[in-house]
Design an enzyme around this catalytic site. Structure first.
Site, PDB file in Angstrom:
ATOM      1  N   ARG A 125       0.649  -1.505  -0.001  1.00  0.00           N
ATOM      2  CA  ARG A 125       0.033  -0.310  -0.237  1.00  0.00           C
ATOM      3  C   ARG A 125       0.635   1.451   0.244  1.00  0.00           C
ATOM      4  NH1 ARG A 125      -4.935  -1.700   2.129  1.00  0.00           N
ATOM      5  NH2 ARG A 125      -3.647  -3.202   4.301  1.00  0.00           N
ATOM      6  N   TYR A 126       1.796   1.323   0.950  1.00  0.00           N
ATOM      7  CA  TYR A 126       3.021   2.235   0.752  1.00  0.00           C
ATOM      8  C   TYR A 126       4.499   1.723  -0.112  1.00  0.00           C
ATOM      9  CZ  TYR A 126      -0.581   3.114   4.790  1.00  0.00           C
ATOM     10  OH  TYR A 126      -1.400   3.262   5.243  1.00  0.00           O
ATOM     11  N   ARG A 143       7.184  -0.744   1.880  1.00  0.00           N
ATOM     12  CA  ARG A 143       6.344  -1.543   3.619  1.00  0.00           C
ATOM     13  C   ARG A 143       5.665  -2.084   2.663  1.00  0.00           C
ATOM     14  NH1 ARG A 143       3.254   2.862   6.802  1.00  0.00           N
ATOM     15  NH2 ARG A 143       4.900   4.607   4.634  1.00  0.00           N
ATOM     16  N   CYS A 148      -5.949 -17.584  14.513  1.00  0.00           N
ATOM     17  CA  CYS A 148      -5.950 -16.405  15.456  1.00  0.00           C
ATOM     18  C   CYS A 148      -5.587 -17.451  17.183  1.00  0.00           C
ATOM     19  CB  CYS A 148      -6.267 -15.424  15.520  1.00  0.00           C
ATOM     20  SG  CYS A 148      -6.449 -13.974  14.068  1.00  0.00           S
ATOM     21  N   CYS A 181     -11.726 -12.120  17.912  1.00  0.00           N
ATOM     22  CA  CYS A 181     -12.259 -10.971  18.322  1.00  0.00           C
ATOM     23  C   CYS A 181     -13.313 -10.565  17.398  1.00  0.00           C
ATOM     24  CB  CYS A 181     -11.362  -9.287  17.723  1.00  0.00           C
ATOM     25  SG  CYS A 181      -8.992 -10.246  18.755  1.00  0.00           S
ATOM     26  N   CYS A 186     -13.139  -8.407  14.461  1.00  0.00           N
ATOM     27  CA  CYS A 186     -11.663  -8.101  13.367  1.00  0.00           C
ATOM     28  C   CYS A 186     -12.101  -7.901  12.567  1.00  0.00           C
ATOM     29  CB  CYS A 186     -11.704  -9.639  13.784  1.00  0.00           C
ATOM     30  SG  CYS A 186      -9.828 -10.444  12.404  1.00  0.00           S
ATOM     31  N   ARG A 227     -10.264  -8.348   9.877  1.00  0.00           N
ATOM     32  CA  ARG A 227     -10.257  -9.568   8.726  1.00  0.00           C
ATOM     33  C   ARG A 227     -11.108 -10.152   9.834  1.00  0.00           C
ATOM     34  NH1 ARG A 227      -4.372  -8.380   8.487  1.00  0.00           N
ATOM     35  NH2 ARG A 227      -3.999  -6.492   7.213  1.00  0.00           N
ATOM     36  N   ASP A 240     -13.000  -0.175  11.960  1.00  0.00           N
ATOM     37  CA  ASP A 240     -13.219  -0.222  10.061  1.00  0.00           C
ATOM     38  C   ASP A 240     -14.813  -0.830   9.700  1.00  0.00           C
ATOM     39  OD1 ASP A 240     -10.460  -0.112   9.429  1.00  0.00           O
ATOM     40  OD2 ASP A 240      -9.614  -1.744  10.267  1.00  0.00           O
ATOM     41  N   ASP A 249      -7.974   3.861   8.736  1.00  0.00           N
ATOM     42  CA  ASP A 249      -7.907   3.074   7.196  1.00  0.00           C
ATOM     43  C   ASP A 249      -8.793   3.616   6.327  1.00  0.00           C
ATOM     44  OD1 ASP A 249      -5.776   1.376   6.761  1.00  0.00           O
ATOM     45  OD2 ASP A 249      -6.053   0.975   8.418  1.00  0.00           O
ATOM     46  N   LYS A 272      -4.104   4.099   5.236  1.00  0.00           N
ATOM     47  CA  LYS A 272      -4.347   4.864   7.024  1.00  0.00           C
ATOM     48  C   LYS A 272      -4.136   6.920   7.522  1.00  0.00           C
ATOM     49  CE  LYS A 272      -3.162   1.616  10.095  1.00  0.00           C
ATOM     50  NZ  LYS A 272      -2.936   1.076   9.036  1.00  0.00           N
TER      51      LYS A 272
END
Ligand code: SF4
Length: 362
Positions: free
Chosen positions: A101-102, A105, A114, A118, A121, A123, A283, A320, A327
């Site tokens: 995205r950048y 990185r 996981c 959560c 979440c 994702r 999100d 985001d 972000k």
């Protein structure tokens, strides 16, 4: 070299609560909620570790730790604006499992599991026991991509939770990335120091390190009670091996959307040796409207927090942008122009002051 999804995951998984029955039998959910919890569990993964289950106050339906992991019928209500891929990973994914995205990185989604799941979440549509982790050949393709772009300075390892992998597999991943000269920083995003602190061993901490590279672990916690003695000890084991620790939290309605809790959370991070880094605005993940806090409230909370905490303990409130556009800081700016060449500066108490640039004559 590294990735066979069925192997190499550390054994905490066998002791987790992963079914509605297990949550009810453990006294963490009322039996009359069985139908609701089963309906949600058919759609989204359920997982709670002994370490976090042990922090829950039984019988308290509003317990801020229980609520993060016990399914809720509202997860099945989808707001029209919510998306399966809320931050646009797919739009920025040149090879499977890698997001670019950048310029400097990339993010590699190593695993799809996981230790805990959560309920908010971002994702949630892509993770869980039935989802595939990166295969050996897919990881090799991701490595080739990183190798071919000398602008990539930092690799972020995520998932799922990459610290669910064994130290052996973490070391193999670290070694493969560290062999790329232009990659200088490896950052691992994880909930393991709070979810399964006993799994964050010295061996795991050593596996994150590579000569000449900076190892960073971003620790995810949302309530100060998550950062008890065991979690602090896990963070200490990472720090003792030279790993830099930063935080990530999500602003969650009813969990941490008051200044006292945020203040305690950020102080708890610093007490654990973790520099507060990101406080995420929730999100637009499916079925998470009941968790989201209005941006204006998040901004007011950040201003209140700034009046109480030193810069060392302050996170950046971030949003985001849906669609993969990146972000951005979401807090209110402290400085704005007045249209007459001067600056209006708002202090931590909300009082405005005029500031005029005094510059050297040309
Ligand atoms: S640990 Fe992270 S990836 Fe896993 S369920 Fe929680 S928020 Fe999602």
């Amino acid at each position: 070299m590294r990735n066979s999804p069925a192997s190499g995951i550390i054994p905490f998984r066998t002791r987790r609560l992963t079914t509605p029955d297990a949550l009810i039998e453990a006294g963490l959910a009322a039996p009359e909620r069985r139908g609701e919890i089963e309906a949600v569990a058919e759609r989204y993964a359920v997982g709670l570790t002994p370490a976090l289950a042990g922090l829950i106050r039984p019988g308290d339906a509003a317990d801020p730790i229980a609520r993060q992991f016990i399914p809720d019928a509202r997860e099945l209500i989808r707001d029209p604006a919510e998306r399966d891929d809320p931050i646009g990973d797919d739009a920025k994914s040149p090879v499977k499992g890698l997001v670019h995205r950048y310029p400097d990185r990339v993010l590699i989604k190593l695993v799809s599991v996981c230790a805990v799941y959560c309920r908010f979440c971002f994702r949630r549509e892509r993770i869980g026991p039935g989802s595939a982790s990166l295969s050996d050949s897919e990881f090799a393709a991701a490595l080739d991509y990183v190798r071919a772009d000398p602008a990539i300075w930092e690799v972020i390892l995520t998932g799922g939770d990459p610290l669910t992998l064994s130290p052996r597999r973490i070391a193999a991943t670290t070694g493969a990335l560290a062999a790329i000269d232009h990659v200088k920083t490896l950052r691992w995003h994880t909930r393991m120091p709070v979810a399964a602190p006993e799994s964050v061993t010295q061996a795991m901490a050593r596996a994150l390190r590579a000569e000449g590279k900076t190892a960073v672990v971003a620790v995810h916690a949302n309530h100060p009670r998550e950062l008890g003695a065991a979690a602090r000890a896990a963070c200490r084991r990472l720090a003792d091996q030279g790993v830099m620790l930063v935080s990530q939290s999500v602003l969650l309605k009813g969990i941490n959307d008051d200044v006292e809790t945020l203040d305690a959370l950020m102080r708890a991070f610093v007490h654990a040796g973790v520099k507060p880094y990101y406080l995420h605005h929730g999100d637009l993940a499916p079925g998470t409207a009941h968790w989201r806090v209005p941006i204006a409230k998040g901004q007011a909370l950040m201003r209140d927090l700034r009046s109480r905490l030193s810069g060392l303990a302050m996170p950046t409130y971030v949003l985001d942008i849906p669609g993969g556009h990146g972000k951005v800081p979401a807090g209110l700016p402290s400085i704005r122009g007045d249209g007459a060449g001067r600056h209006i500066v708002t202090d931590p108490q909300g009082v405005e002051h005029i500031y005029v640039d005094r510059l050297e004559e040309p």
